[in-house]
Write an enzyme that holds these catalytic residues in place. Structure first.
Site, PDB file in Angstrom:
ATOM      1  N   GLY A 119       4.495  -2.889   7.511  1.00 16.47           N
ATOM      2  CA  GLY A 119       5.797  -3.439   7.879  1.00 16.47           C
ATOM      3  C   GLY A 119       6.574  -2.625   8.887  1.00 16.47           C
TER       4      GLY A 119
ATOM      5  N   CYS B 215      -3.599  -3.715  14.595  1.00 20.78           N
ATOM      6  CA  CYS B 215      -3.071  -3.297  13.293  1.00 20.78           C
ATOM      7  C   CYS B 215      -3.421  -4.312  12.196  1.00 20.78           C
ATOM      8  CB  CYS B 215      -1.555  -3.154  13.404  1.00 20.78           C
ATOM      9  SG  CYS B 215      -0.742  -2.892  11.828  1.00 20.78           S
TER      10      CYS B 215
ATOM     11  N   SER C  56       6.180   4.104  17.840  1.00 18.18           N
ATOM     12  CA  SER C  56       4.799   3.755  18.176  1.00 18.18           C
ATOM     13  C   SER C  56       4.776   3.245  19.605  1.00 18.18           C
ATOM     14  CB  SER C  56       4.292   2.667  17.219  1.00 18.18           C
ATOM     15  OG  SER C  56       4.314   3.165  15.909  1.00 18.18           O
ATOM     16  N   LEU C  57       4.372   4.108  20.519  1.00 22.56           N
ATOM     17  CA  LEU C  57       4.433   3.740  21.937  1.00 22.56           C
ATOM     18  C   LEU C  57       3.105   3.097  22.370  1.00 22.56           C
ATOM     19  CD1 LEU C  57       6.543   3.944  24.157  1.00 22.56           C
ATOM     20  CD2 LEU C  57       5.502   6.109  24.862  1.00 22.56           C
ATOM     21  N   HIS C  58       2.033   3.853  22.293  1.00 18.36           N
ATOM     22  CA  HIS C  58       0.654   3.381  22.504  1.00 18.36           C
ATOM     23  C   HIS C  58       0.324   2.927  23.924  1.00 18.36           C
ATOM     24  CE1 HIS C  58       0.689   3.772  18.268  1.00 18.36           C
ATOM     25  NE2 HIS C  58       0.967   2.547  17.932  1.00 18.36           N
TER      26      HIS C  58
ATOM     27  N   GLU D 246       0.819  -1.206   0.000  1.00 20.00           N
ATOM     28  CA  GLU D 246       0.000   0.000   0.000  1.00 20.00           C
ATOM     29  C   GLU D 246       0.853   1.256   0.000  1.00 20.00           C
ATOM     30  OE1 GLU D 246      -3.455  -1.909   2.820  1.00 20.00           O
ATOM     31  OE2 GLU D 246      -2.317  -0.187   3.511  1.00 20.00           O
TER      32      GLU D 246
ATOM     33  N   ASN E 106      -8.282   3.344  14.446  1.00 20.00           N
ATOM     34  CA  ASN E 106      -8.979   3.077  13.204  1.00 20.00           C
ATOM     35  C   ASN E 106      -9.436   1.620  13.307  1.00 20.00           C
ATOM     36  OD1 ASN E 106      -9.644   3.642  10.547  1.00 20.00           O
ATOM     37  ND2 ASN E 106      -7.572   4.317  10.045  1.00 20.00           N
TER      38      ASN E 106
ATOM     39  N   CYS F 162      -2.950   1.584   8.257  1.00 17.95           N
ATOM     40  CA  CYS F 162      -1.922   0.605   7.961  1.00 17.95           C
ATOM     41  C   CYS F 162      -2.486  -0.777   7.575  1.00 17.95           C
ATOM     42  CB  CYS F 162      -1.121   0.524   9.254  1.00 17.95           C
ATOM     43  SG  CYS F 162       0.240  -0.552   9.281  1.00 17.95           S
TER      44      CYS F 162
ATOM     45  N   CYS G 235       1.039  -6.581  16.286  1.00 19.14           N
ATOM     46  CA  CYS G 235       0.264  -5.652  17.119  1.00 19.14           C
ATOM     47  C   CYS G 235      -1.217  -5.943  16.888  1.00 19.14           C
ATOM     48  CB  CYS G 235       0.594  -4.207  16.770  1.00 19.14           C
ATOM     49  SG  CYS G 235       2.346  -3.831  16.947  1.00 19.14           S
TER      50      CYS G 235
END
Ligand code: SAH
Ligand code: SF4
Length: 358
Positions: free
Chosen positions: A174, A131, A229-231, A104, A305, A348, A128
């Site tokens: 990725g 994702c 990317s902590l989150h 993508e 999302n 993603c 994850c």
């Protein structure tokens, strides 16, 4: 002799031109008994004129053009699907690679900015939970030329409407630091001032937090931005959402990031997906503030999302407000990423996921 000459084959015998840095292109020409000076017009043709076949290189002796045609390959990914938001501000293409795999590429238009979001792997091994790419698992690494070709694809679509790419983010499918060498080569090609010459400060690599990769990147002096990317700011929650955290827990990650900022003098951008009741709680806000105390950081908040298997919801406005208030109170700079991508499943891995569902 290549049995699969129509496939993606790249080696010193018949390399893919988009795999080569300028220096490797020079070395290739020299290995053919040619002058390294011929690299210049070849590079211009590849990265300024955006040629789609070696026969289109101008300013070289005919015999050398013939050699380029027969002794190298130049693959241009085919566009399978295009989704464009009604206002034309966001557009997403699914590109087919030489072996039929798909990646993508997203083009985002802000006022002056034209930003491409590209992939570095087909699928991802990190798993994850939220994702779409993580849900599909790892398929294969992308070659440098396959990463480069995505950017050239976007640039071609813009040049025809009189625009130019200004920014690049490695936030597609990725994990770039688990395809380190190929990603680095691609970046060297894309930043090279003799060609596309993307300004490093307008290029951002996003990682889930692969410690050895961050330590290597600290030594490269590329001048690009690093996003992490902590989150989640506690190991228990982060490991639940992002299994890779078990291998690279928060203390190790932050030790590497501290070294990174010392070496590069650059602040780190932390991405934080807001998931209702999961990552937007007062406990997580407090843990995040604690983690970032004294650290040169910027937090980029993203509303979840919703994807395939992950049923949680994005945070409601009240929770977002409380979370941002906690950051404000601690003096931590933050922004909220626009949610435009949702309209066209620009999250993603989501387009490929949908394609596979059909
Ligand atoms: N592997 C890298 C880069 C690709 S993912 C990384 O993880 O950083 C790019 C960003 O999109 C990451 O911050 C990722 O956590 C985020 N993302 C993935 N799925 C998402 C979803 N469903 N909603 C919002 N953001 C998501
Ligand atoms: Fe891989 Fe990034 Fe998706 Fe995690 S968020 S699965 S690291 S692509």
């Amino acid at each position: 002799m290549h049995l699969f000459s129509d496939k993606y084959v790249s080696d010193m015998e018949r390399p893919n031109l988009h795999d080569l840095t300028y220096e490797r292109l020079e070395a290739l020409l020299v290995s053919w008994g040619q002058s390294p000076a011929h690299a210049r017009p070849t590079w211009l043709a590849l990265y300024r004129e955006l040629i789609t076949g070696a026969e289109q290189v101008t300013g070289l002796p005919d015999a050398l053009v013939r050699q380029l045609v027969t002794r190298t390959i130049l693959t241009v990914p085919r566009r399978l699907t295009l989704i464009e938001a009604p206002d034309g501000a966001t557009r997403k293409d699914l590109l087919e690679l030489a072996d039929g795999e798909t990646v993508e590429v997203v083009l985002l238009r802000y006022r002056q900015r034209r930003s491409a979001c590209i992939s570095t792997q087909v699928g991802c091994a990190c798993g994850c939970t939220f994702c779409a790419t993580g849900q599909m698992g790892f398929v294969r690494q992308l070659q440098p030329g396959e990463i480069v070709a995505q950017v050239l694809h976007v640039q071609r679509t813009m040049v025809v409407v009189g625009e130019q790419l200004t920014n690049l983010v490695l936030m597609g499918m990725g994990e770039p630091l688990l395809n380190y060498d190929n990603t680095l080569t691609a970046l060297q090609i894309l930043l090279d001032k003799r060609g596309l010459g993307l300004p490093p400060r307008r290029v951002t690599l996003s990682t889930v937090g692969i410690v050895p990769g961050i330590l290597r990147l600290a030594e490269e002096d590329l001048g690009i931005n690093l996003a992490v990317s902590l989150h989640a700011a506690t190991d228990a929650l982060r490991t639940r959402l992002m299994p890779i955290n078990a291998r690279h827990p928060l203390d190790a990650l932050f030790a590497a990031l501290m070294l990174y900022t010392e070496r590069t003098g650059r602040r780190v951008m932390f991405e934080w997906v807001l998931v209702d009741g999961v990552t937007d709680t007062p406990e997580q806000a407090a843990a995040l503030v604690e983690r970032l105390r004294g650290f040169p950081a910027h937090v980029n908040l993203i509303l979840l999302n919703p994807t395939g298997d992950y049923t949680a919801r994005p945070s409601p406005p009240g929770a977002v407000e409380a979370f941002t208030a906690a950051l404000d109170h601690a003096g931590i700079p933050h922004t909220m990423r626009q949610r435009r991508g949702n309209v066209i499943a620009a999250g993603c891995g989501q387009l490929r996921q949908r394609q596979n569902d059909l």
